[in-house]
Every structure is written in C-alpha cells, then in structure tokens.
Design a protein around this motif. Structure first.
Motif, PDB file in Angstrom:
ATOM      1  N   GLY A 125      10.418   1.094   8.914  1.00  0.00           N
ATOM      2  CA  GLY A 125      10.149  -0.021   8.146  1.00  0.00           C
ATOM      3  C   GLY A 125       9.213  -0.846   9.021  1.00  0.00           C
ATOM      4  N   LEU A 139       6.140   0.960   9.520  1.00  0.00           N
ATOM      5  CA  LEU A 139       5.301   0.904   8.271  1.00  0.00           C
ATOM      6  C   LEU A 139       4.456  -0.372   8.041  1.00  0.00           C
ATOM      7  N   PHE A 140       4.831  -1.324   8.454  1.00  0.00           N
ATOM      8  CA  PHE A 140       4.249  -2.729   8.285  1.00  0.00           C
ATOM      9  C   PHE A 140       3.349  -2.891   9.447  1.00  0.00           C
ATOM     10  N   ASN A 200       0.641   6.014   9.567  1.00  0.00           N
ATOM     11  CA  ASN A 200       1.296   5.045   8.407  1.00  0.00           C
ATOM     12  C   ASN A 200       1.272   6.080   7.065  1.00  0.00           C
ATOM     13  N   ARG A 210      11.707   1.015   3.017  1.00  0.00           N
ATOM     14  CA  ARG A 210      10.774   0.327   2.175  1.00  0.00           C
ATOM     15  C   ARG A 210      11.267  -1.505   2.091  1.00  0.00           C
ATOM     16  N   GLU A 224       9.960  -3.048   5.003  1.00  0.00           N
ATOM     17  CA  GLU A 224       8.711  -3.322   4.999  1.00  0.00           C
ATOM     18  C   GLU A 224       8.539  -4.310   3.890  1.00  0.00           C
ATOM     19  N   ASP A 268       6.617  -8.250   4.762  1.00  0.00           N
ATOM     20  CA  ASP A 268       5.507  -8.739   4.027  1.00  0.00           C
ATOM     21  C   ASP A 268       5.511 -10.370   3.842  1.00  0.00           C
TER      22      ASP A 268
END
Length: 223
Positions: free
Chosen positions: A40, A43-44, A58, A111, A114, A118
């Motif tokens: 995660g 991904l960020f 990514n 997810r 991530e 955010d």
C-alpha cells in the motif's frame, strides 16, 4: 435424520473450532499486514505525482492488487490448493488455510493502506522534503503516524473480513468453526452446531469491531 449432541460433547467441539478460528485469523492478519502495508505504501509513493514516481511499477502492483480483489474467495480457495500444498505440505487443517486466507486478504488491505495515506496532509510531506528529508523520513515521520487512525480502522475491517474467510475455508477442510459447521452442522443436520457456530462468529465480529472502533476513537481524540 437430525442428530443431537449432549452439551458435554458439543462444548469441546465449539471450543476447538473457536481456537482454530482465532489461530487462523490471528496468523493471517499478521501476514496480511506484513505484505499489504508495504504494498500500500508503494502504491502511494509510486504514483505519477508521488514522492517516488514510477508509473510502470505502480501499474504492475496495482494490477496484482486488482486481480486479487476481483477473485471470489471460494474460487481462490480451490485454485490455490496446489500452491498451499507446496508451501505447507498439506491442504487440510488450520495452518494450510492461512495461505489462501492471506492471499485473499492482502490485496484488499493494500488498497486500504493506500486510501489511508491519501488522507495525510500533503503539506507535511512537502515540509519534510524542504528540510532535506528522504523517503524513509516521510514514511516514518509523516505518512504512517498521521494515517494511524485510518490504518487501525482498516485493520479492523480486514480482521472482520478474515473471520468470514476463515469460515469459508471450512469448505476445503480448513478447520475452525466453518469446518465444524459443515461437517457436524450441515452434513449431519445438527442445528445445535449450526446455531453455536453462528453465535460465536457473530460475537467475534462484534468484539473485533468494538475494540477497533474504541482504539480509533482514542487515537483520534489524542490528535
């Protein structure tokens, strides 16, 4: 024909099933966090506008996560039988069930991580960079500490999902309450076992959710 068990026979079965389920969920939760958390974070960080922009990496990680999330867990259980046998040496029992449960859960948790990151104020990240900080400073001093309440809420949600996964693992002899419900409840038409397993699972979910919510509120209050 319906069968009934005396309480002295039913109690040990429910206790063993509960302990097996706790073992599966606890171990799978540990591995899910170990695998899903760094995924995660990657991904960020590797977004086009991220701290370490790497669109191709990514995209690869995102594709793996999306495929993992799109497969129904019951299909994944069956598809992973050869892999589980390769890793554990068997496909039966609680330890073997941890493999497909973890693989089914870590894409979801990645997810969640991530999305939690955010929510972190981008100004704090820019402040660390302006002071000469590196990626590890951003992760350790900004991203994870600031997103901790959201991460704990995500872990709570994931553990609740793992309880459901552990029950479905009983379909392939994974042990725990799901296996107990199928072998003694469904196949032997024993309402006592079915009701007992359902009650215990509901209590488990309620306890996990209430404890997780309490921790999240406490952390949010301190902030």
């Amino acid at each position: 024909m319906r069968s009934r068990l005396a309480w002295e026979d039913l109690w040990p079965l429910l206790l063993d099933g509960t302990l097996d389920t706790l073992y599966m969920v606890g171990l799978a939760a540990l591995f899910t966090v170990i695998i899903g958390l760094p995924l995660g974070v990657l991904l960020f960080l590797t977004r086009r506008d991220g701290v370490l922009p790497a669109p191709k990496l990514n995209q690869v990680i995102g594709s793996v996560v999306n495929v993992g999330r799109s497969l129904p867990f019951i299909v994944l259980l069956i598809a992973l039988i050869p892999f589980t046998r390769l890793i554990v040496g068997t496909t039966l029992g609680s330890t073997a069930a941890v493999v497909p449960i973890t693989i089914g859960a870590f894409p979801f948790f990645a997810r969640v991580v991530e999305n939690a990151l955010d929510e972190v104020d981008k100004g704090r990240i820019e402040a660390i960079l302006s002071m000469g900080g590196n990626v590890w400073h951003i992760i350790g001093k900004v991203l994870l500490p600031e997103a901790l309440p959201a991460l704990l809420a995500g872990i709570t949600l994931t553990v609740v999902m793992l309880i459901g996964f552990s029950s479905m693992a009983g379909v392939i002899g994974g042990g725990g309450l799901g296996d107990l419900a199928i072998r003694y409840g469904y196949q032997r038409f024993n309402d006592q076992v079915m009701i007992g397993t359902v009650v215990i699972l509901v209590v488990m979910v309620q306890l996990v959710q209430s404890m997780g919510d309490r921790l999240v509120r406490r952390l949010a209050h301190r902030r």
